[in-house]
Design an enzyme around this catalytic site. Sequence first.
Site, PDB file in Angstrom:
ATOM      1  N   THR A 225     -15.743  -5.453   4.544  1.00  0.00           N
ATOM      2  CA  THR A 225     -15.770  -5.403   6.012  1.00  0.00           C
ATOM      3  C   THR A 225     -16.061  -3.994   6.532  1.00  0.00           C
ATOM      4  O   THR A 225     -16.330  -3.808   7.704  1.00  0.00           O
ATOM      5  CB  THR A 225     -14.450  -5.911   6.622  1.00  0.00           C
ATOM      6  OG1 THR A 225     -13.381  -5.314   5.908  1.00  0.00           O
ATOM      7  CG2 THR A 225     -14.340  -7.414   6.537  1.00  0.00           C
TER       8      THR A 225
ATOM      9  N   PRO B 239     -20.888  -9.042 -17.462  1.00  0.00           N
ATOM     10  CA  PRO B 239     -20.013 -10.210 -17.686  1.00  0.00           C
ATOM     11  C   PRO B 239     -19.042 -10.035 -18.843  1.00  0.00           C
ATOM     12  O   PRO B 239     -17.860 -10.364 -18.723  1.00  0.00           O
ATOM     13  CB  PRO B 239     -21.018 -11.343 -17.957  1.00  0.00           C
ATOM     14  CG  PRO B 239     -22.239 -10.944 -17.179  1.00  0.00           C
ATOM     15  CD  PRO B 239     -22.311  -9.446 -17.277  1.00  0.00           C
TER      16      PRO B 239
ATOM     17  N   GLY C  51      -0.081  -5.830   5.804  1.00  0.00           N
ATOM     18  CA  GLY C  51       0.471  -4.600   5.241  1.00  0.00           C
ATOM     19  C   GLY C  51       1.389  -3.893   6.207  1.00  0.00           C
ATOM     20  O   GLY C  51       2.578  -4.195   6.321  1.00  0.00           O
ATOM     21  N   ARG C  52       0.821  -2.935   6.952  1.00  0.00           N
ATOM     22  CA  ARG C  52       1.635  -2.044   7.778  1.00  0.00           C
ATOM     23  C   ARG C  52       2.581  -2.704   8.771  1.00  0.00           C
ATOM     24  O   ARG C  52       3.689  -2.174   8.972  1.00  0.00           O
ATOM     25  CB  ARG C  52       0.710  -1.038   8.474  1.00  0.00           C
ATOM     26  CG  ARG C  52       0.174   0.007   7.490  1.00  0.00           C
ATOM     27  CD  ARG C  52      -1.056   0.704   7.996  1.00  0.00           C
ATOM     28  NE  ARG C  52      -2.205  -0.179   8.037  1.00  0.00           N
ATOM     29  CZ  ARG C  52      -3.415   0.184   8.432  1.00  0.00           C
ATOM     30  NH1 ARG C  52      -3.630   1.425   8.816  1.00  0.00           N
ATOM     31  NH2 ARG C  52      -4.412  -0.684   8.422  1.00  0.00           N
TER      32      ARG C  52
ATOM     33  N   LYS D 231       0.542  -7.975  -2.641  1.00  0.00           N
ATOM     34  CA  LYS D 231      -0.781  -7.514  -3.072  1.00  0.00           C
ATOM     35  C   LYS D 231      -0.650  -6.098  -3.623  1.00  0.00           C
ATOM     36  O   LYS D 231      -0.121  -5.211  -2.948  1.00  0.00           O
ATOM     37  CB  LYS D 231      -1.756  -7.519  -1.891  1.00  0.00           C
ATOM     38  CG  LYS D 231      -3.140  -6.985  -2.255  1.00  0.00           C
ATOM     39  CD  LYS D 231      -4.132  -7.252  -1.149  1.00  0.00           C
ATOM     40  CE  LYS D 231      -4.329  -6.095  -0.208  1.00  0.00           C
ATOM     41  NZ  LYS D 231      -5.023  -4.938  -0.799  1.00  0.00           N
TER      42      LYS D 231
ATOM     43  N   ASP E 183       0.836  -1.205   0.000  1.00  0.00           N
ATOM     44  CA  ASP E 183       0.000   0.000   0.000  1.00  0.00           C
ATOM     45  C   ASP E 183       0.870   1.253   0.000  1.00  0.00           C
ATOM     46  O   ASP E 183       0.906   2.011   0.971  1.00  0.00           O
ATOM     47  CB  ASP E 183      -0.959  -0.024   1.200  1.00  0.00           C
ATOM     48  CG  ASP E 183      -2.001  -1.123   1.047  1.00  0.00           C
ATOM     49  OD1 ASP E 183      -2.413  -1.391  -0.094  1.00  0.00           O
ATOM     50  OD2 ASP E 183      -2.390  -1.723   2.055  1.00  0.00           O
TER      51      ASP E 183
ATOM     52  N   ASP F  26      -5.412  -6.764  -6.591  1.00  0.00           N
ATOM     53  CA  ASP F  26      -6.663  -6.588  -5.841  1.00  0.00           C
ATOM     54  C   ASP F  26      -7.473  -5.437  -6.451  1.00  0.00           C
ATOM     55  O   ASP F  26      -7.472  -4.330  -5.928  1.00  0.00           O
ATOM     56  CB  ASP F  26      -6.267  -6.292  -4.380  1.00  0.00           C
ATOM     57  CG  ASP F  26      -7.450  -6.095  -3.464  1.00  0.00           C
ATOM     58  OD1 ASP F  26      -8.570  -6.492  -3.821  1.00  0.00           O
ATOM     59  OD2 ASP F  26      -7.240  -5.548  -2.354  1.00  0.00           O
ATOM     60  N   LEU F  27      -8.151  -5.721  -7.567  1.00  0.00           N
ATOM     61  CA  LEU F  27      -8.892  -4.661  -8.258  1.00  0.00           C
ATOM     62  C   LEU F  27     -10.402  -4.788  -8.090  1.00  0.00           C
ATOM     63  O   LEU F  27     -11.148  -3.902  -8.511  1.00  0.00           O
ATOM     64  CB  LEU F  27      -8.533  -4.625  -9.750  1.00  0.00           C
ATOM     65  CG  LEU F  27      -7.079  -4.297 -10.094  1.00  0.00           C
ATOM     66  CD1 LEU F  27      -6.894  -4.246 -11.605  1.00  0.00           C
ATOM     67  CD2 LEU F  27      -6.635  -2.977  -9.475  1.00  0.00           C
ATOM     68  N   LYS F  28     -10.866  -5.885  -7.551  1.00  0.00           N
ATOM     69  CA  LYS F  28     -12.298  -6.084  -7.234  1.00  0.00           C
ATOM     70  C   LYS F  28     -13.208  -5.705  -8.403  1.00  0.00           C
ATOM     71  O   LYS F  28     -14.030  -4.781  -8.302  1.00  0.00           O
ATOM     72  CB  LYS F  28     -12.687  -5.269  -5.997  1.00  0.00           C
ATOM     73  CG  LYS F  28     -11.878  -5.583  -4.757  1.00  0.00           C
ATOM     74  CD  LYS F  28     -12.397  -4.826  -3.549  1.00  0.00           C
ATOM     75  CE  LYS F  28     -11.622  -5.098  -2.288  1.00  0.00           C
ATOM     76  NZ  LYS F  28     -10.253  -4.547  -2.281  1.00  0.00           N
ATOM     77  N   LEU F  29     -13.081  -6.426  -9.504  1.00  0.00           N
ATOM     78  CA  LEU F  29     -13.886  -6.098 -10.686  1.00  0.00           C
ATOM     79  C   LEU F  29     -15.380  -6.345 -10.439  1.00  0.00           C
ATOM     80  O   LEU F  29     -15.758  -7.306  -9.762  1.00  0.00           O
ATOM     81  CB  LEU F  29     -13.416  -6.932 -11.886  1.00  0.00           C
ATOM     82  CG  LEU F  29     -12.260  -6.331 -12.694  1.00  0.00           C
ATOM     83  CD1 LEU F  29     -10.994  -6.231 -11.894  1.00  0.00           C
ATOM     84  CD2 LEU F  29     -12.017  -7.141 -13.962  1.00  0.00           C
ATOM     85  N   HIS F  30     -16.204  -5.474 -11.004  1.00  0.00           N
ATOM     86  CA  HIS F  30     -17.659  -5.583 -10.875  1.00  0.00           C
ATOM     87  C   HIS F  30     -18.273  -4.822 -12.047  1.00  0.00           C
ATOM     88  O   HIS F  30     -18.364  -3.601 -12.023  1.00  0.00           O
ATOM     89  CB  HIS F  30     -18.101  -4.982  -9.529  1.00  0.00           C
ATOM     90  CG  HIS F  30     -19.543  -5.175  -9.214  1.00  0.00           C
ATOM     91  ND1 HIS F  30     -20.094  -4.791  -8.015  1.00  0.00           N
ATOM     92  CD2 HIS F  30     -20.555  -5.718  -9.929  1.00  0.00           C
ATOM     93  CE1 HIS F  30     -21.387  -5.085  -8.010  1.00  0.00           C
ATOM     94  NE2 HIS F  30     -21.695  -5.644  -9.164  1.00  0.00           N
ATOM     95  N   ASP F  31     -18.686  -5.567 -13.089  1.00  0.00           N
ATOM     96  CA  ASP F  31     -19.266  -4.915 -14.276  1.00  0.00           C
ATOM     97  C   ASP F  31     -20.077  -5.970 -15.017  1.00  0.00           C
ATOM     98  O   ASP F  31     -20.265  -7.075 -14.492  1.00  0.00           O
ATOM     99  CB  ASP F  31     -18.126  -4.333 -15.152  1.00  0.00           C
ATOM    100  CG  ASP F  31     -18.581  -3.135 -15.972  1.00  0.00           C
ATOM    101  OD1 ASP F  31     -19.716  -3.149 -16.483  1.00  0.00           O
ATOM    102  OD2 ASP F  31     -17.797  -2.184 -16.117  1.00  0.00           O
TER     103      ASP F  31
HETATM  104  O1  C5P Z   1      -1.893  -2.564   6.766  1.00  0.00           O
HETATM  105  P1  C5P Z   1      -2.863  -3.677   6.908  1.00  0.00           P
HETATM  106  O2  C5P Z   1      -2.235  -4.989   7.347  1.00  0.00           O
HETATM  107  O3  C5P Z   1      -4.066  -3.320   7.745  1.00  0.00           O
HETATM  108  O4  C5P Z   1      -3.358  -3.897   5.410  1.00  0.00           O
HETATM  109  C1  C5P Z   1      -4.343  -4.825   5.068  1.00  0.00           C
HETATM  110  C2  C5P Z   1      -4.600  -4.795   3.597  1.00  0.00           C
HETATM  111  O5  C5P Z   1      -5.736  -5.626   3.335  1.00  0.00           O
HETATM  112  C3  C5P Z   1      -4.935  -3.423   3.028  1.00  0.00           C
HETATM  113  O6  C5P Z   1      -4.469  -3.404   1.677  1.00  0.00           O
HETATM  114  C4  C5P Z   1      -6.437  -3.396   3.079  1.00  0.00           C
HETATM  115  O7  C5P Z   1      -6.998  -2.557   2.109  1.00  0.00           O
HETATM  116  C5  C5P Z   1      -6.774  -4.846   2.778  1.00  0.00           C
HETATM  117  N1  C5P Z   1      -8.077  -5.284   3.273  1.00  0.00           N
HETATM  118  C6  C5P Z   1      -8.441  -5.224   4.597  1.00  0.00           C
HETATM  119  N2  C5P Z   1      -9.661  -5.669   4.991  1.00  0.00           N
HETATM  120  C7  C5P Z   1     -10.510  -6.156   4.101  1.00  0.00           C
HETATM  121  C8  C5P Z   1     -10.176  -6.233   2.765  1.00  0.00           C
HETATM  122  C9  C5P Z   1      -8.926  -5.780   2.369  1.00  0.00           C
HETATM  123  O8  C5P Z   1      -7.656  -4.803   5.422  1.00  0.00           O
HETATM  124  N3  C5P Z   1     -11.669  -6.608   4.509  1.00  0.00           N
END
Ligand code: C5P
Length: 231
Positions: free
Chosen positions: A117, A68, A208-209, A34, A11, A61-66
Amino acid sequence: MTENRPVVALDFPSFEEVKTFLARFPEDEKLFVKIGMELYYAGGPEIVTYVKSLGHSVFLDLKLHDIPNTVRSAMAVLAKLGVDMTNVHAAGGIEMMKAAREGLGQGPILIAVTQLTSTSEEQMQSDQNIQTSLTESVVNYAKKTAEAGLDGVVCSAHEVAMIKEATSDDFVCLTPGIRPAGSAIGDQKRVMTPSDARAIGSNYIVVGRPITRAEDPVEAYRQIKAEWSRD
Ligand code: C5P
């Protein structure tokens, strides 16, 4: 199908920062990363080509939705880029998910987002007019995802058991919201440690972080990997 490497969420806002981050790892340490919307839209497809050229695996991780047809064609483009995993919104429906699979082919892993979420039960009922519990909606979307022939879903680690019970043990659960004991939670609400996520049956964890913002990202990565992949 459980992956022993944690999937590292890149990210970062720019290509340059990704390069700097990846350069910290030894050349033979092949990661599973990712790439999300921000980075992809800023850096373009070249960012995927670049990361792949270093030998890393890519979850785009582009989450396509359009419709078919559009999703099928877009997925064919992503397949050519060599992505190892990508995703769609299950809300696009079974026909769209099947089209996504056709476009992507059988090689890459294809998963779906059920309810984000960030969506509360009240928001779902009001905005989407789905008059069930949030959990029922998540399980419904997971079942439709399986029926469409996709590999699995993105879900909270807390939902894994329920989703596998409604689908099958082989159905892939990729879970973000992972924090090693003692690390900062940030804006995540319900977190789980890597070893607990493993114990409850997650197949992939996204982190991520705790890695990207660590003082020593390589060491943080290795510790999390060890905790996640321990037998
Ligand atoms: O930094 P962190 O570990 O919180 O990053 C989690 C990654 O997962 C981010 O890219 C966030 O957008 C993604 N993500 C999430 N929860 C979700 C779906 C995706 O944290 N339900």
